[in-house]
Write a protein that holds these residues in place. Structure first.
Motif, PDB file in Angstrom:
ATOM      1  N   ARG A  19       0.833  -1.212   0.000  1.00  0.00           N
ATOM      2  CA  ARG A  19       0.000   0.000   0.000  1.00  0.00           C
ATOM      3  C   ARG A  19       0.864   1.257   0.000  1.00  0.00           C
ATOM      4  O   ARG A  19       0.593   2.208  -0.725  1.00  0.00           O
ATOM      5  N   PHE A  22       2.721   1.571  -3.502  1.00  0.00           N
ATOM      6  CA  PHE A  22       1.846   2.006  -4.585  1.00  0.00           C
ATOM      7  C   PHE A  22       1.405   3.457  -4.405  1.00  0.00           C
ATOM      8  O   PHE A  22       1.315   4.209  -5.382  1.00  0.00           O
ATOM      9  N   ALA A  23       1.150   3.872  -3.179  1.00  0.00           N
ATOM     10  CA  ALA A  23       0.742   5.264  -2.944  1.00  0.00           C
ATOM     11  C   ALA A  23       1.880   6.234  -3.242  1.00  0.00           C
ATOM     12  O   ALA A  23       1.665   7.285  -3.862  1.00  0.00           O
ATOM     13  N   GLN A  25       4.502   5.613  -5.248  1.00  0.00           N
ATOM     14  CA  GLN A  25       4.726   5.561  -6.697  1.00  0.00           C
ATOM     15  C   GLN A  25       3.690   6.390  -7.446  1.00  0.00           C
ATOM     16  O   GLN A  25       4.031   7.104  -8.390  1.00  0.00           O
ATOM     17  N   GLU A  26       2.432   6.278  -7.050  1.00  0.00           N
ATOM     18  CA  GLU A  26       1.377   7.026  -7.737  1.00  0.00           C
ATOM     19  C   GLU A  26       1.638   8.525  -7.644  1.00  0.00           C
ATOM     20  O   GLU A  26       1.580   9.236  -8.646  1.00  0.00           O
ATOM     21  N   GLU A  27       1.953   9.011  -6.456  1.00  0.00           N
ATOM     22  CA  GLU A  27       2.235  10.444  -6.298  1.00  0.00           C
ATOM     23  C   GLU A  27       3.483  10.842  -7.081  1.00  0.00           C
ATOM     24  O   GLU A  27       3.503  11.862  -7.771  1.00  0.00           O
ATOM     25  N   PHE A  29       5.002   9.391  -9.770  1.00  0.00           N
ATOM     26  CA  PHE A  29       4.887   9.341 -11.224  1.00  0.00           C
ATOM     27  C   PHE A  29       3.822  10.294 -11.760  1.00  0.00           C
ATOM     28  O   PHE A  29       3.964  10.827 -12.864  1.00  0.00           O
ATOM     29  N   ASP A  30       2.756  10.551 -10.994  1.00  0.00           N
ATOM     30  CA  ASP A  30       1.787  11.573 -11.403  1.00  0.00           C
ATOM     31  C   ASP A  30       2.442  12.957 -11.425  1.00  0.00           C
ATOM     32  O   ASP A  30       2.239  13.739 -12.358  1.00  0.00           O
ATOM     33  N   ASP A  38       6.053  12.263 -18.703  1.00  0.00           N
ATOM     34  CA  ASP A  38       4.815  11.489 -18.743  1.00  0.00           C
ATOM     35  C   ASP A  38       4.943  10.122 -19.399  1.00  0.00           C
ATOM     36  O   ASP A  38       3.990   9.347 -19.395  1.00  0.00           O
ATOM     37  N   ARG A  41       6.938   4.918 -16.307  1.00  0.00           N
ATOM     38  CA  ARG A  41       6.033   4.043 -15.569  1.00  0.00           C
ATOM     39  C   ARG A  41       6.715   3.635 -14.267  1.00  0.00           C
ATOM     40  O   ARG A  41       7.945   3.653 -14.178  1.00  0.00           O
ATOM     41  N   PRO A  42       5.956   3.243 -13.263  1.00  0.00           N
ATOM     42  CA  PRO A  42       6.578   2.835 -11.997  1.00  0.00           C
ATOM     43  C   PRO A  42       7.641   1.756 -12.149  1.00  0.00           C
ATOM     44  O   PRO A  42       8.627   1.758 -11.408  1.00  0.00           O
TER      45      PRO A  42
END
Length: 158
Positions: A19, A22-23, A25-27, A29-30, A38, A41-42
């Motif tokens: 968790r 992934f959280a 990585q999401e922040e 890479f966004d 852009d 990818r992670p």
């Protein structure tokens, strides 16, 4: 009681660490995407997070990231095609190749460092600097002990 209910109430180390991964990585890479990176990818983090600015050998990247050499090789190919790195002869051993970040790769590395520093600062502020530092130290120790257990090598000091 269903297993998924138990995992929600009392998540194990694997669930908690995934968790968190992934959280973050999401922040990361966004935010990188908003800053012009852009196409990343992670999965590319298995190379970029461990790449030295002066270059690294692919085998070192595989060891540091815990990924198979074939996976790292595929990611290096992708990142080279995207313009983030290039392969150069290793001055220490002309038979070997160094994976070296390009100007675009160095920009991404710098931006990633800044984004992750802001995440660290946010949690240090929310939890208190000492508590967050202790959390990171404990997480590093647990991670190193797990990696050592899997490889059979003694844990490195945290």
């Amino acid at each position: 009681m269903r297993r998924s209910d138990r995992k929600r109430r009392d998540p194990d180390l694997g669930v908690l660490s995934s968790r968190l991964l992934f959280a973050v990585q999401e922040e990361l890479f966004d935010t990188l995407a908003q800053q012009g990176h852009d196409q990343l990818r992670p999965q590319h983090g298995a190379v970029l997070a461990y790449l030295d600015p002066e270059g690294s050998r692919a085998v070192e990247l595989a060891l540091r990231s815990g990924q198979h050499k074939q996976v790292v090789g595929k990611l290096i190919d992708e990142l080279e095609a995207l313009g983030y790195l290039e392969r150069r002869p290793d001055p220490a051993d002309r038979r070997a190749k160094l994976v070296v970040p390009t100007t675009r790769g160095l920009d991404q590395m710098s931006r990633s460092d800044a984004i992750l520093a802001r995440i660290d600062e946010r949690y240090a502020e929310a939890l208190g600097a000492d508590r967050y530092a202790n959390f990171k130290q404990t997480l590093a120790e647990v991670t190193e002990r797990q990696r050592a257990w899997r490889t059979g090598l003694p844990p490195e000091p945290a």
